[in-house]
Write a protein that holds these residues in place. Sequence first.
Motif, mmCIF file in Angstrom:
data_model
loop_
_atom_site.group_PDB
_atom_site.id
_atom_site.type_symbol
_atom_site.label_atom_id
_atom_site.label_comp_id
_atom_site.label_asym_id
_atom_site.label_seq_id
_atom_site.Cartn_x
_atom_site.Cartn_y
_atom_site.Cartn_z
ATOM 1 N N SER A 143 0.822 -1.206 0.000
ATOM 2 C CA SER A 143 0.000 0.000 0.000
ATOM 3 C C SER A 143 0.857 1.258 0.000
ATOM 4 C CB SER A 143 -0.944 0.006 1.198
ATOM 5 O OG SER A 143 -1.911 -1.008 1.065
ATOM 6 N N LYS A 144 1.991 1.206 0.661
ATOM 7 C CA LYS A 144 2.893 2.363 0.678
ATOM 8 C C LYS A 144 3.413 2.636 -0.730
ATOM 9 C CE LYS A 144 3.956 1.517 5.449
ATOM 10 N NZ LYS A 144 4.626 0.601 6.307
ATOM 11 N N ASN A 145 3.736 1.572 -1.451
ATOM 12 C CA ASN A 145 4.203 1.728 -2.830
ATOM 13 C C ASN A 145 3.084 2.234 -3.732
ATOM 14 O OD1 ASN A 145 6.722 0.717 -2.071
ATOM 15 N ND2 ASN A 145 6.145 -1.378 -2.548
ATOM 16 N N LEU A 146 1.881 1.702 -3.542
ATOM 17 C CA LEU A 146 0.744 2.160 -4.338
ATOM 18 C C LEU A 146 0.416 3.618 -4.035
ATOM 19 C CD1 LEU A 146 -1.592 -0.963 -4.246
ATOM 20 C CD2 LEU A 146 -0.537 0.051 -6.279
ATOM 21 N N MET A 147 0.519 4.017 -2.773
ATOM 22 C CA MET A 147 0.256 5.406 -2.407
ATOM 23 C C MET A 147 1.212 6.337 -3.153
ATOM 24 S SD MET A 147 -1.562 7.591 -0.696
ATOM 25 C CE MET A 147 -2.357 6.870 0.723
ATOM 26 N N ALA A 148 2.483 5.966 -3.193
ATOM 27 C CA ALA A 148 3.466 6.787 -3.904
ATOM 28 C C ALA A 148 3.151 6.829 -5.404
ATOM 29 C CB ALA A 148 4.874 6.236 -3.672
ATOM 30 N N LEU A 149 2.739 5.709 -5.962
ATOM 31 C CA LEU A 149 2.400 5.650 -7.376
ATOM 32 C C LEU A 149 1.154 6.494 -7.672
ATOM 33 C CD1 LEU A 149 3.104 4.466 -10.135
ATOM 34 C CD2 LEU A 149 1.704 2.479 -9.541
ATOM 35 N N TYR A 150 0.123 6.376 -6.841
ATOM 36 C CA TYR A 150 -1.087 7.181 -7.030
ATOM 37 C C TYR A 150 -0.774 8.672 -6.894
ATOM 38 C CZ TYR A 150 -3.819 2.828 -6.471
ATOM 39 O OH TYR A 150 -4.359 1.569 -6.607
ATOM 40 N N ASP A 151 0.072 9.019 -5.935
ATOM 41 C CA ASP A 151 0.471 10.410 -5.756
ATOM 42 C C ASP A 151 1.195 10.918 -7.009
ATOM 43 O OD1 ASP A 151 0.779 12.826 -4.089
ATOM 44 O OD2 ASP A 151 2.912 12.311 -4.180
ATOM 45 N N PHE A 152 2.090 10.106 -7.547
ATOM 46 C CA PHE A 152 2.789 10.442 -8.794
ATOM 47 C C PHE A 152 1.783 10.680 -9.918
ATOM 48 C CE2 PHE A 152 4.183 8.830 -12.914
ATOM 49 C CZ PHE A 152 5.231 9.697 -13.197
ATOM 50 N N MET A 153 0.789 9.785 -10.026
ATOM 51 C CA MET A 153 -0.218 9.915 -11.085
ATOM 52 C C MET A 153 -0.975 11.235 -10.946
ATOM 53 S SD MET A 153 -1.976 6.181 -11.269
ATOM 54 C CE MET A 153 -1.061 4.690 -11.452
ATOM 55 N N ASN A 154 -1.400 11.554 -9.740
ATOM 56 C CA ASN A 154 -2.145 12.799 -9.533
ATOM 57 C C ASN A 154 -1.295 14.022 -9.880
ATOM 58 O OD1 ASN A 154 -4.869 12.395 -8.922
ATOM 59 N ND2 ASN A 154 -4.414 11.898 -6.795
ATOM 60 N N ARG A 155 -0.040 14.018 -9.470
ATOM 61 C CA ARG A 155 0.846 15.143 -9.797
ATOM 62 C C ARG A 155 1.093 15.229 -11.304
ATOM 63 N NH1 ARG A 155 5.589 14.143 -7.821
ATOM 64 N NH2 ARG A 155 5.135 12.247 -6.680
ATOM 65 N N HIS A 156 1.245 14.077 -11.937
ATOM 66 C CA HIS A 156 1.461 14.017 -13.390
ATOM 67 C C HIS A 156 0.231 14.559 -14.128
ATOM 68 C CE1 HIS A 156 4.789 12.560 -15.735
ATOM 69 N NE2 HIS A 156 4.016 11.872 -16.563
ATOM 70 N N LEU A 157 -0.945 14.208 -13.648
ATOM 71 C CA LEU A 157 -2.165 14.700 -14.280
ATOM 72 C C LEU A 157 -2.331 16.206 -14.076
ATOM 73 C CD1 LEU A 157 -4.652 11.791 -13.543
ATOM 74 C CD2 LEU A 157 -3.629 12.421 -15.750
ATOM 75 N N LEU A 158 -1.898 16.708 -12.941
ATOM 76 C CA LEU A 158 -1.930 18.146 -12.708
ATOM 77 C C LEU A 158 -1.064 18.855 -13.750
ATOM 78 C CD1 LEU A 158 -2.804 20.555 -10.936
ATOM 79 C CD2 LEU A 158 -0.770 20.108 -9.546
ATOM 80 N N GLN A 159 0.141 18.328 -13.954
ATOM 81 C CA GLN A 159 1.034 18.902 -14.972
ATOM 82 C C GLN A 159 0.448 18.769 -16.372
ATOM 83 O OE1 GLN A 159 3.852 20.779 -14.603
ATOM 84 N NE2 GLN A 159 3.109 20.722 -12.496
ATOM 85 N N ALA A 160 -0.162 17.627 -16.661
ATOM 86 C CA ALA A 160 -0.782 17.412 -17.978
ATOM 87 C C ALA A 160 -1.887 18.425 -18.214
ATOM 88 C CB ALA A 160 -1.339 15.996 -18.073
ATOM 89 N N ASN A 161 -2.651 18.713 -17.176
ATOM 90 C CA ASN A 161 -3.756 19.655 -17.297
ATOM 91 C C ASN A 161 -3.227 21.075 -17.516
ATOM 92 O OD1 ASN A 161 -6.446 20.317 -17.471
ATOM 93 N ND2 ASN A 161 -6.898 19.939 -15.321
ATOM 94 N N ILE A 162 -2.185 21.423 -16.825
ATOM 95 C CA ILE A 162 -1.591 22.758 -16.975
ATOM 96 C C ILE A 162 -0.973 22.915 -18.366
ATOM 97 C CG2 ILE A 162 0.308 24.253 -16.203
ATOM 98 C CD1 ILE A 162 -0.236 23.086 -13.338
ATOM 99 N N LYS A 163 -0.205 21.917 -18.786
ATOM 100 C CA LYS A 163 0.525 21.989 -20.057
ATOM 101 C C LYS A 163 -0.309 21.563 -21.266
ATOM 102 C CE LYS A 163 4.964 21.112 -17.835
ATOM 103 N NZ LYS A 163 6.101 20.195 -17.738
ATOM 104 N N LYS A 164 -1.466 20.944 -20.996
ATOM 105 C CA LYS A 164 -2.326 20.382 -22.053
ATOM 106 C C LYS A 164 -1.506 19.425 -22.926
ATOM 107 C CE LYS A 164 -5.793 22.763 -20.595
ATOM 108 N NZ LYS A 164 -5.910 22.463 -19.190
ATOM 109 N N ASP A 165 -0.813 18.511 -22.242
ATOM 110 C CA ASP A 165 0.081 17.555 -22.902
ATOM 111 C C ASP A 165 -0.508 16.148 -22.842
ATOM 112 O OD1 ASP A 165 2.138 15.946 -23.817
ATOM 113 O OD2 ASP A 165 3.666 16.828 -22.516
#
Length: 136
Positions: free
Chosen positions: A77-99
């Motif tokens: 679960s600790k590994n999944l939490m880090a992965l989910y956090d990465f995904m959310n941050r990546h999507l934030l960047q994708a939304n900002i950059k429209k990439d």
Amino acid sequence: MSMNANAYKQTYNNAQVMTAPPGELTLMLYNGAIKFLKLAINAMKAKQIEETNKNIQRAQDVISELMCTLNMDVEISKNLMALYDFMNRHLLQANIKKDPALVTEVLDLVEDLRNTWVEVIKVNRSQSAQVANGLA
């Protein structure tokens, strides 16, 4: 779709969620995230900014829900939490950059997790069937 058809579909979907075992609920969440990520990519390519934003946020909501379901007493679960956090941050960047490439990276990760989860469900069903038949 008519108003009645939409109401029936919503009622059916609610019943599915309310009666699904926990493993199936997780699978539904993964499938929902995949759906929203694909819609976001298509909207992004079509330059539909509002639709892109809406679907990225919906995918982030699903990923946040997945984070809430984790049992942090279990090591994975600790590994999944880090992965989910990465995904959310990546999507934030994708939304900002429209990439769309950034969204695609998250989509690939979610699809891998979903496919793994499908295999886990199959193994659990097989083991449950063996126990029920007195074979285990």
